[in-house]
Design an enzyme around this catalytic site. Structure first.
Site, PDB file in Angstrom:
ATOM      1  N   TYR A 267       0.820  -1.212   0.000  1.00  0.00           N
ATOM      2  CA  TYR A 267       0.000   0.000   0.000  1.00  0.00           C
ATOM      3  C   TYR A 267       0.858   1.268   0.000  1.00  0.00           C
ATOM      4  O   TYR A 267       0.351   2.359   0.192  1.00  0.00           O
ATOM      5  CB  TYR A 267      -0.965  -0.003   1.191  1.00  0.00           C
ATOM      6  CG  TYR A 267      -2.033  -1.099   1.107  1.00  0.00           C
ATOM      7  CD1 TYR A 267      -2.916  -1.154   0.032  1.00  0.00           C
ATOM      8  CD2 TYR A 267      -2.159  -2.055   2.106  1.00  0.00           C
ATOM      9  CE1 TYR A 267      -3.888  -2.148  -0.048  1.00  0.00           C
ATOM     10  CE2 TYR A 267      -3.132  -3.059   2.029  1.00  0.00           C
ATOM     11  CZ  TYR A 267      -3.998  -3.092   0.944  1.00  0.00           C
ATOM     12  OH  TYR A 267      -4.960  -4.063   0.866  1.00  0.00           O
TER      13      TYR A 267
ATOM     14  N   ASP B 142      -0.173 -11.420   7.471  1.00  0.00           N
ATOM     15  CA  ASP B 142       1.044 -11.849   6.831  1.00  0.00           C
ATOM     16  C   ASP B 142       1.588 -10.630   6.121  1.00  0.00           C
ATOM     17  O   ASP B 142       0.859 -10.045   5.320  1.00  0.00           O
ATOM     18  CB  ASP B 142       0.823 -12.977   5.824  1.00  0.00           C
ATOM     19  CG  ASP B 142      -0.561 -12.956   5.187  1.00  0.00           C
ATOM     20  OD1 ASP B 142      -1.054 -13.992   4.799  1.00  0.00           O
ATOM     21  OD2 ASP B 142      -1.175 -11.864   5.072  1.00  0.00           O
TER      22      ASP B 142
ATOM     23  N   TYR C 111     -11.703  -1.366   0.724  1.00  0.00           N
ATOM     24  CA  TYR C 111     -11.629  -1.033   2.156  1.00  0.00           C
ATOM     25  C   TYR C 111     -10.323  -0.315   2.487  1.00  0.00           C
ATOM     26  O   TYR C 111     -10.166   0.182   3.603  1.00  0.00           O
ATOM     27  CB  TYR C 111     -11.787  -2.302   3.003  1.00  0.00           C
ATOM     28  CG  TYR C 111     -10.512  -3.010   3.391  1.00  0.00           C
ATOM     29  CD1 TYR C 111      -9.855  -3.834   2.485  1.00  0.00           C
ATOM     30  CD2 TYR C 111      -9.961  -2.868   4.659  1.00  0.00           C
ATOM     31  CE1 TYR C 111      -8.678  -4.478   2.832  1.00  0.00           C
ATOM     32  CE2 TYR C 111      -8.778  -3.517   5.015  1.00  0.00           C
ATOM     33  CZ  TYR C 111      -8.144  -4.317   4.093  1.00  0.00           C
ATOM     34  OH  TYR C 111      -6.977  -4.962   4.439  1.00  0.00           O
ATOM     35  N   ARG C 112      -9.416  -0.184   1.493  1.00  0.00           N
ATOM     36  CA  ARG C 112      -8.078   0.308   1.780  1.00  0.00           C
ATOM     37  C   ARG C 112      -7.334   0.339   0.452  1.00  0.00           C
ATOM     38  O   ARG C 112      -7.677  -0.410  -0.454  1.00  0.00           O
ATOM     39  CB  ARG C 112      -7.427  -0.728   2.700  1.00  0.00           C
ATOM     40  CG  ARG C 112      -6.124  -0.406   3.313  1.00  0.00           C
ATOM     41  CD  ARG C 112      -5.818  -1.566   4.238  1.00  0.00           C
ATOM     42  NE  ARG C 112      -4.534  -1.409   4.881  1.00  0.00           N
ATOM     43  CZ  ARG C 112      -3.949  -2.338   5.616  1.00  0.00           C
ATOM     44  NH1 ARG C 112      -4.559  -3.486   5.823  1.00  0.00           N
ATOM     45  NH2 ARG C 112      -2.786  -2.119   6.181  1.00  0.00           N
TER      46      ARG C 112
ATOM     47  N   HIS D  32       4.391  -5.355  -6.195  1.00  0.00           N
ATOM     48  CA  HIS D  32       2.970  -5.729  -6.169  1.00  0.00           C
ATOM     49  C   HIS D  32       2.186  -4.688  -5.407  1.00  0.00           C
ATOM     50  O   HIS D  32       2.691  -4.063  -4.488  1.00  0.00           O
ATOM     51  CB  HIS D  32       2.755  -7.131  -5.566  1.00  0.00           C
ATOM     52  CG  HIS D  32       2.932  -7.210  -4.089  1.00  0.00           C
ATOM     53  ND1 HIS D  32       1.887  -7.437  -3.224  1.00  0.00           N
ATOM     54  CD2 HIS D  32       4.032  -7.085  -3.324  1.00  0.00           C
ATOM     55  CE1 HIS D  32       2.351  -7.473  -1.974  1.00  0.00           C
ATOM     56  NE2 HIS D  32       3.637  -7.268  -2.008  1.00  0.00           N
TER      57      HIS D  32
END
Lengths: 523, 523
Positions: free
Chosen positions: A92, A151, A469-470, A388
Site C-alpha cells: 500500500y 502476513d 476497504y483500503r 505488487h
C-alpha cells in the site's frame, strides 16, 4: 534526483525547520539527505513515477513530548507530516507519504510494550511495536495469550489496527478487538479515549466505549491525530488447535464453496478469519512462474494443471482451523467436513497429511495460531522484479458475488497480461477480496499497464457496487471519490472534521483522499 | 405550571417557530400545550424538581425531508432540539430533554422496518421501530433470526444501539453489532456511513467500516447528528437453546462467582451477555418489599432469608444460556457446571426445575432468546411510588472488584435508607454493574435522599477508578466531569467536534455533558 521540499516552502525555510527538528530529537533522528535511511521511506513498489511519493525528510521522535514539539514547529511553518508506525505495509506504499515533500513522522523508536495482561487478555503498546516484538515479549514470559498477525509479521500492531487490517485467528478483525487509544491531536493536545480519560481508571483496556461519543473510529484510516498508545485484546491460548485445508478442483468451485461457508461463518462454526486462496498465490510461496513458463501473458491452463498436480493443491484452497476443547473441535469439524463434502472433488487435509515441510498449510498453521512469519513474501517472486500492489474490494459472502468478482478481475488482469492471484478473507458477513497485482517494478511499461489495470478495476467494481476497504497511495483519491453518495456528503463530513481537528492541515495531507483546506481548494 | 420556553426566546418568537414547525409536519404533530402528549415527554421518574427537564414543545416528523426543514428552522431561530427515538428509557430520563425548554424531536413516526435479511442476518430500521415492532415483523414472516432485546422490549432498536445499551444473547453488545447508519447533520446534510456512501453498494449492512475514517461511534451517546436509519446484525436462530440459572447462597459468593465467570466468558464458554442478579431484583418481579416488611430502611437479614426460601432463590442468581448444536451445548454445560460446583451451596436449575410459571428463569428464558417482554417492570413495584434511576459503573471482571463495588454501593444505599438492588451484566472483559435506585417518586424527601446518594456514588466510584457508561439527565454533567484526564482533554475534543458539526448548537444541548459554545461559556 532533484531535492524535494514541502509545498510552498523554500530551501532556506526548510533548513530552519530541520534545525528546529534537530533541536527536538537530536541530529541522529532527522534524515534529510539522500541516505539509505531516507530512501527507505520511499514507496518500495512505486507504480507511478518514483519521485511521486518521495518525502523531503523524516524525523523519528521518542515520546509524546517530542511529538508535541514537532507538531508545534510543523504548525508554525506549515510542514506536512506523514505519521507511520513501522511503515511496513509495502503493497500500500510502505512509509511513503501521499503528498510529495511531506516529512515522515516515523514512530519506530516508540516501541515499548507497556503492558501485557494475561488475566484479561490484552496488551497496551506503542506504535513502533511490531508483531514480532510483541510475540517475543509474550513468549519470553511464558504468557498464554495468542496474537492475531497479518502476513507478514514485521508490521506494527498499532499501524495494522489503525488501518483496519485483518488477521486469521478468531480475533481477525483488528479494529473490533482494539480497546483504548492515546492520541496526540494536531494542536498538541493529548486525549485518551474511552475509560482512559478517567484518571486512575481500571478499565481502559477492558471496555471500549467509555461515556459520551466513542471516538476511536475517527482516528483509523484518517489524518486526524497521531496515535501514541493503543490497547488490543489478545486471545487466550485455546485448549486445542487444529489447522486444516480443503482443496477445490475447479475455478468455478469458488461459487459453491462460498455458499457453503456463509452459514458456517455467520454461525461461528468456522471460528476464524478463514481464507480461500487461488492456485497462484499458494504456488508462489514455493515456486515461481518462470520455473513453469517463460511466455508472456497469463499462465495457460495446461501449466496451471501441472502446478496443481506437482504441489497437490487446488484451483482454490480453503485454509481454516478449529479452536477449543477437543469435543467442540470435533463437533465443528464434523459439520465442516459434511458441508464441504457437497462440493465434487473437494479434499480435506490436516498438516500431517502434507508431507512437504514447505507446504503452505504448515505455514498457515503458524499464521492461524498468531505466530508472526515472513514466509508470505514468497509471492513477490512469482513474477520477476518483486513489485505488487493490492486491490481490495469488499464483497458480500455469496457464491454469486465471489465468482462475479473473480471473473471481473481475472478477465481484466488477463487482458492486461497479468495473472490472477488472489484471496478471499472471510469476515463475519462479508469477504475482503484481495487481488495481488504482481509486476516487475523495474519495467516501466509493465508498471503503466498495471496502473491502467488497477484504474479499470476500481471503476468496474464501483459500478457493480463493490468498494475498496483500503488502498495504495496512488489510488486514494480515486477510491475516496467512489464513496460519493448524496453528492459527496461523506467527503464533506470528513472535511469538516479535518478542518476542526487540524486547521492548518499538517497531518498526512491526502490520506484516504482527505485534504486540508489549502490543498483541497487547489485540487 | 408556568409555560416553559427555549432559552432566550420570547413567547412571540416561539409562536412563529411553532407556526413554522406546523407548516412542516402539520398541526397534528406539533405539541405545545399542556396536553397528555406533551406531558408524556417529561421525565417519568423526576429525581429533581419536575420542571427541571420539561420540554417547551415536541414535534414528530415523518422523514428526512421534514427533519431537514425542522433543522433549518431551529438553526434560524436558535431552537434547541432533543431527538428521541422511542424515548422509553425511563430510568435515564425517558424522552425528557437535558436543557429545559428544548423541543423534543420525536422520531416515533419513522417506524419502518426497511429490510430484514435472513441470509446474512441483519435488519435496517428507522428510529421509531421498537423491539416489539421488529420482533413482530420477523415472526409474521417466519424469519429464522433472533433479536437481542433489552429489558424491557418497548424501547427503540436504534435508540438502544445509539446509547450503547446491552442485551442478553450472544449479540449483547448492541453497538458492536451495529452496521451502517444514515445521519442528518445539524446543517441538514445527510451522510451514510461505511459502505453506504457508495451509490448502489451491496455491503452497507455487511461491513461496518468502509473506506477512510469510521464515523459511527461519534454519533453514539452524542449530540452530533440525527440518526435516521441504522443497520443491526441479527443472530441466526441457533440449532439448540438451553437457558439456566445458578443460585448462590451468600452475598460474599459474588467474589468467587466472578472469578469463575471471567475465564469462561473470555473463552466464550459462557456465550451470552449473562447476568448476576441480586435477591431484591429477582424477588421484585413476583413480590414487593411491603409484602414482607413495613419498616423503613434496608430489609433486615431475617426477611431476606425468608424471601430466599419462599422463592427458592439465592442472594445472587446467575442467569445464562447455552446456544448451538447439542454436542456443543453439552460440552459447554459440563465445563460451566464443574466450574460453579467449586462454590459451596451453588445450585443449578433448568427452567423445568422451576415449577412456578412466574419464576424469573421462565422470564429470562425469553429475554435470553431475544423475545421482547415488559415483565422487568415488576421492579418498579418493589417500593411504592415506582420511581427508579440506574447507577451504571463499568467494572473489571474480577471477584475483588465485584465485592468491592457491591459493598461500596450497598453501604451508601443503606446509610441513605435504600435497599441494594442490582445486577452485574457480564461483557467480554468487563461488567456493567447496574444499581437500581428505586424510590417513591411522590415523596420529595426520599427523592432528595436518592439524589444525594447518587451524587456520593458517582464521586466514590470515580475516586476508585470506576466510571459510568451512561446516566440519567440529572447526572450527565457530573459524570462527564469525572472523565477529566489531562485537564479535561476529552471535553475539549468533544467541544471541537460539537462546534464543527453543529455550530449553532441546536442538537441536544447538554447531552452527555456536551454543551454548545453559547451555553458552554455560561456554565
Amino acid at each position: 534526483m532533484k531535492k524535494i521540499l514541502p509545498p510552498d516552502v523554500t530551501d532556506k525555510q526548510f533548513d530552519r525547520v530541520l534545525a528546529a527538528f534537530r533541536e527536538v530529537v537530536g541530529d541522529n533522528w532527522v534524515f534529510a539527505e539522500e541516505t539509505a535511511e531516507l530512501i527507505s521511506y520511499r514507496d518500495p513498489y512505486a507504480i507511478v513515477d518514483e519521485a511521486h511519493f518521495r518525502p523531503s525528510a523524516s524525523i523519528a521522535p521518542d515520546g509524546v513530548d517530542e511529538i508535541q514539539a514537532i507538531l508545534k514547529i510543523a504548525n508554525d511553518f506549515n510542514i506536512p507530516l506523514w505519521p507511520v508506525s513501522c511503515g511496513k505495509n509495502l503493497a500500500y506504499g510502505g512509509a511513503a507519504p501521499r503528498l510529495p515533500g511531506s516529512v515522515v513522522l516515523d514512530l519506530k523508536r516508540m516501541n515499548r510494550v507497556l503492558e501485557v495482561n494475561e488475566k484479561f487478555g490484552y496488551a497496551l503498546v506503542e506504535p513502533g511495536v511490531s508483531f514480532y516484538d510483541l510475540y517475543n515479549y509474550i513468549q519470553a514470559r511464558g504468557i498464554k495469550l495468542w496474537l492475531d498477525v497479518p502476513d507478514p509479521g514485521w508490521g506494527s500492531v498499532v499501524g495494522t489496527t489503525l488501518e483496519r487490517g485483518a488477521g486469521y485467528t478468531p480475533y481477525g478483525d483488528h479494529f473490533m478487538r482494539q480497546c483504548g487509544m492515546e492520541v496526540v491531536l494536531a494542536d498538541g493536545d493529548v486525549v485518551r479515549t474511552g475509560m482512559g480519560s478517567m484518571p486512575g481508571n481500571n478499565t481502559w483496556q477492558l471496555f471500549k466505549y467509555g461515556f459520551g461519543p466513542y471516538h476511536d473510529g475517527i482516528f483509523t484510516q484518517s489524518n486526524y491525530g497521531v496515535v501514541t498508545k493503543l490497547g488490543v485484546w489478545l486471545m487466550p491460548e485455546p485448549p486445542g488447535y487444529r489447522p486444516y485445508m480443503i482443496t477445490l478442483q475447479r475455478d468455478e468451485d469458488i461459487e459453491q464453496a462460498v455458499e457453503v461457508i456463509r452459514p458456517l461463518k455467520v454461525n461461528l462454526v468456522i471460528q476464524n478469519a478463514a481464507t480461500i486462496r487461488d492456485l497462484h498465490l499458494v504456488a508462489s510461496l514455493n515456486t515461481s512462474r518462470t520455473e513453469y513458463y517463460d511466455g508472456d501473458g497469463p499462465l495457460p491452463d495446461s501449466v496451471r494443471r501441472k502446478i496443481m498436480a506437482d504441489q497437490d493443491i487446488g484451483a482454490w484452497n480453503f485454509y481454516s482451523a478449529l479452536y477449543g476443547p477437543p469435543k467442540i473441535m470435533d463437533t465443528h469439524l464434523e459439520i465442516i467436513r459434511d458441508s464441504f463434502a457437497q462440493i465434487p472433488g473437494a479434499r480435506f487435509f490436516f498438516p500431517e497429511d502434507r508431507k512437504d515441510k514447505n507446504d503452505v498449510l504448515h505455514h498457515r498453521a503458524k499464521t492461524m495460531a498468531g505466530i508472526p512469519t515472513l514466509t508470505e513474501f514468497g509471492l513477490v517472486n512469482w513474477v520477476g522484479g518483486g513489485g505488487h500492489i493490492d486491490f481490495s474490494p469488499v464483497s458480500p459472502t455469496t457464491g454469486e458475488d465471489a465468482i462475479r468478482q473473480f471473473n471481473m478481475v481475472k478477465q481484466r488482469a488477463h487482458e492486461h497480461g497479468f495473472d490472477y492471484m488472489g484471496v478471499f478473507i472471510v469476515g463475519w458477513r462479508e469477504m475482503h477480496h484481495i487481488y495481488t497485482l504482481a509486476f516487475d517494478k523495474n519495467d516501466p511499461e509493465k508498471k503503466q499497464r498495471a496502473y491502467r489495470l488497477f484504474d479499470i478495476l476500481i471503476r468496474e467494481a464501483a459500478a457493480a457496487g463493490y468498494g475498496e476497504y483500503r488502498t495504495h497511495l496512488a489510488f486514494m483519491d480515486q477510491i475516496a471519490a467512489t464513496y460519493n453518495w448524496n453528492d459527496n456528503s461523506l467527503a464533506r463530513l470528513n472535511n469538516k472534521l479535518k478542518d476542526a481537528l487540524d486547521p492548518n492541515g499538517i497531518l498526512a495531507p491526502g490520506k484516504q483522499g482527505i485534504w486540508p483546506k489549502h490543498l483541497r481548494d487547489k485540487r
